[in-house]
Write a protein that holds these residues in place. Structure first.
Motif, PDB file in Angstrom:
ATOM      1  N   ALA A  67      53.063  38.885  49.161  1.00 35.07           N
ATOM      2  CA  ALA A  67      52.294  40.127  49.376  1.00 35.07           C
ATOM      3  C   ALA A  67      50.870  39.676  49.175  1.00 35.07           C
ATOM      4  CB  ALA A  67      52.650  41.273  48.342  1.00 35.07           C
ATOM      5  N   ARG A  68      50.018  40.383  49.830  1.00 33.91           N
ATOM      6  CA  ARG A  68      48.530  40.206  49.581  1.00 33.91           C
ATOM      7  C   ARG A  68      48.092  41.082  48.568  1.00 33.91           C
ATOM      8  NH1 ARG A  68      48.974  39.256  55.329  1.00 33.91           N
ATOM      9  NH2 ARG A  68      48.303  37.328  55.786  1.00 33.91           N
ATOM     10  N   THR A  69      48.081  40.823  47.252  1.00 32.83           N
ATOM     11  CA  THR A  69      48.059  41.633  46.172  1.00 32.83           C
ATOM     12  C   THR A  69      46.534  42.085  46.079  1.00 32.83           C
ATOM     13  OG1 THR A  69      50.025  40.931  44.849  1.00 32.83           O
ATOM     14  CG2 THR A  69      48.099  41.706  43.654  1.00 32.83           C
TER      15      THR A  69
ATOM     16  N   ARG B 158      55.390  49.444  38.674  1.00 37.88           N
ATOM     17  CA  ARG B 158      56.163  48.169  38.362  1.00 37.88           C
ATOM     18  C   ARG B 158      57.786  48.301  37.897  1.00 37.88           C
ATOM     19  NH1 ARG B 158      53.439  43.360  37.617  1.00 37.88           N
ATOM     20  NH2 ARG B 158      51.059  43.801  37.691  1.00 37.88           N
TER      21      ARG B 158
ATOM     22  N   ARG C 118      39.756  43.003  46.563  1.00 38.98           N
ATOM     23  CA  ARG C 118      39.971  42.280  45.386  1.00 38.98           C
ATOM     24  C   ARG C 118      38.533  41.895  44.616  1.00 38.98           C
ATOM     25  NH1 ARG C 118      42.827  38.017  48.303  1.00 38.98           N
ATOM     26  NH2 ARG C 118      45.068  38.482  48.091  1.00 38.98           N
TER      27      ARG C 118
ATOM     28  N   LEU D 277      51.215  47.855  40.745  1.00 40.09           N
ATOM     29  CA  LEU D 277      50.932  46.742  41.501  1.00 40.09           C
ATOM     30  C   LEU D 277      50.342  47.211  42.826  1.00 40.09           C
ATOM     31  CD1 LEU D 277      50.740  43.629  41.445  1.00 40.09           C
ATOM     32  CD2 LEU D 277      53.038  43.912  42.908  1.00 40.09           C
TER      33      LEU D 277
ATOM     34  N   THR E 292      46.585  50.332  51.897  1.00 39.17           N
ATOM     35  CA  THR E 292      47.160  49.458  50.616  1.00 39.17           C
ATOM     36  C   THR E 292      48.520  50.234  50.319  1.00 39.17           C
ATOM     37  OG1 THR E 292      44.968  48.560  49.956  1.00 39.17           O
ATOM     38  CG2 THR E 292      46.650  48.857  48.147  1.00 39.17           C
TER      39      THR E 292
ATOM     40  N   PHE F  59      48.921  46.128  47.050  1.00 38.05           N
ATOM     41  CA  PHE F  59      49.040  45.129  47.951  1.00 38.05           C
ATOM     42  C   PHE F  59      48.822  45.904  49.413  1.00 38.05           C
ATOM     43  CE2 PHE F  59      53.425  46.077  46.779  1.00 38.05           C
ATOM     44  CZ  PHE F  59      54.074  46.571  47.860  1.00 38.05           C
TER      45      PHE F  59
ATOM     46  N   ILE G 169      58.475  42.145  45.413  1.00 40.68           N
ATOM     47  CA  ILE G 169      57.078  41.742  45.484  1.00 40.68           C
ATOM     48  C   ILE G 169      56.438  41.864  43.948  1.00 40.68           C
ATOM     49  CG2 ILE G 169      54.695  42.661  45.992  1.00 40.68           C
ATOM     50  CD1 ILE G 169      55.846  43.384  48.671  1.00 40.68           C
TER      51      ILE G 169
ATOM     52  N   LEU H 142      43.285  37.680  41.841  1.00 36.11           N
ATOM     53  CA  LEU H 142      44.635  37.557  41.911  1.00 36.11           C
ATOM     54  C   LEU H 142      45.340  36.320  42.370  1.00 36.11           C
ATOM     55  CD1 LEU H 142      45.179  41.208  42.765  1.00 36.11           C
ATOM     56  CD2 LEU H 142      45.357  40.235  40.087  1.00 36.11           C
TER      57      LEU H 142
ATOM     58  N   ARG I 239      46.139  45.081  40.278  1.00 33.79           N
ATOM     59  CA  ARG I 239      47.351  44.930  39.285  1.00 33.79           C
ATOM     60  C   ARG I 239      46.875  45.339  37.812  1.00 33.79           C
ATOM     61  NH1 ARG I 239      48.080  38.737  39.443  1.00 33.79           N
ATOM     62  NH2 ARG I 239      49.582  39.168  40.857  1.00 33.79           N
TER      63      ARG I 239
END
Length: 142
Positions: free
Chosen positions: A16-18, A44, A134, A26, A39, A28, A9, A141, A21
């Motif tokens: 993934a539904r990020t 990373r 988001r 990260l 979530t 998601f 991911i 994103l 970031r």
């Protein structure tokens, strides 16, 4: 060599539904959420458990958790509280061995039991949920 779905991911080779970031973390949506907006935040850099995670990176992971938790409270999700959970090791119900922080929005009276919630975990509209978070985090994103 085994593969790590969270590393995939992070690298962009797995979907993934990020919703978050930064340079180190990260975030998601969980594919089997305990509650709407559940979530996962992952470093990373791969760390299979807390023993492999530097305190500095752990601090950045937790800071990201605070930011996402704030978005859950102030957004249309309108969480009354938030659980921050790290499952470290098989005995603690860790199933993906890449350290991750669960950020779980809670609502007064939701009567959520984590053991019970693990059985039935569905978000009726995960795309909308991702967009809500988001937008609150100011993250573009797409």
């Amino acid at each position: 060599m085994t593969t790590c779905v969270f590393c995939d991911i992070v690298s962009g080779t797995a979907p993934a539904r990020t919703i978050y970031r930064d340079d180190d973390v990260l975030g998601f949506l969980d594919i089997r959420p305990v509650t709407r907006g559940h979530t996962l935040l992952v470093p990373r850099t791969h760390a299979s458990g807390l023993a492999d995670l530097s305190p500095e990176l752990g601090g950045r992971l937790f800071a990201a958790g605070q930011r996402v938790a704030g978005a859950m409270r102030s957004s249309a999700l309108a969480a009354d509280g938030v659980n921050l959970v790290v499952n470290d090791g098989r005995a603690a119900f860790q199933t993906v061995f890449h350290t991750h922080l669960h950020v779980v929005p809670r609502h007064d009276g939701d009567k959520l039991s984590f053991a019970k919630g693990l059985v039935v975990r569905r978000d009726p509209d995960p795309d909308e949920t991702a967009e809500i978070l988001r937008a609150e985090l100011g993250a573009d994103l797409r």
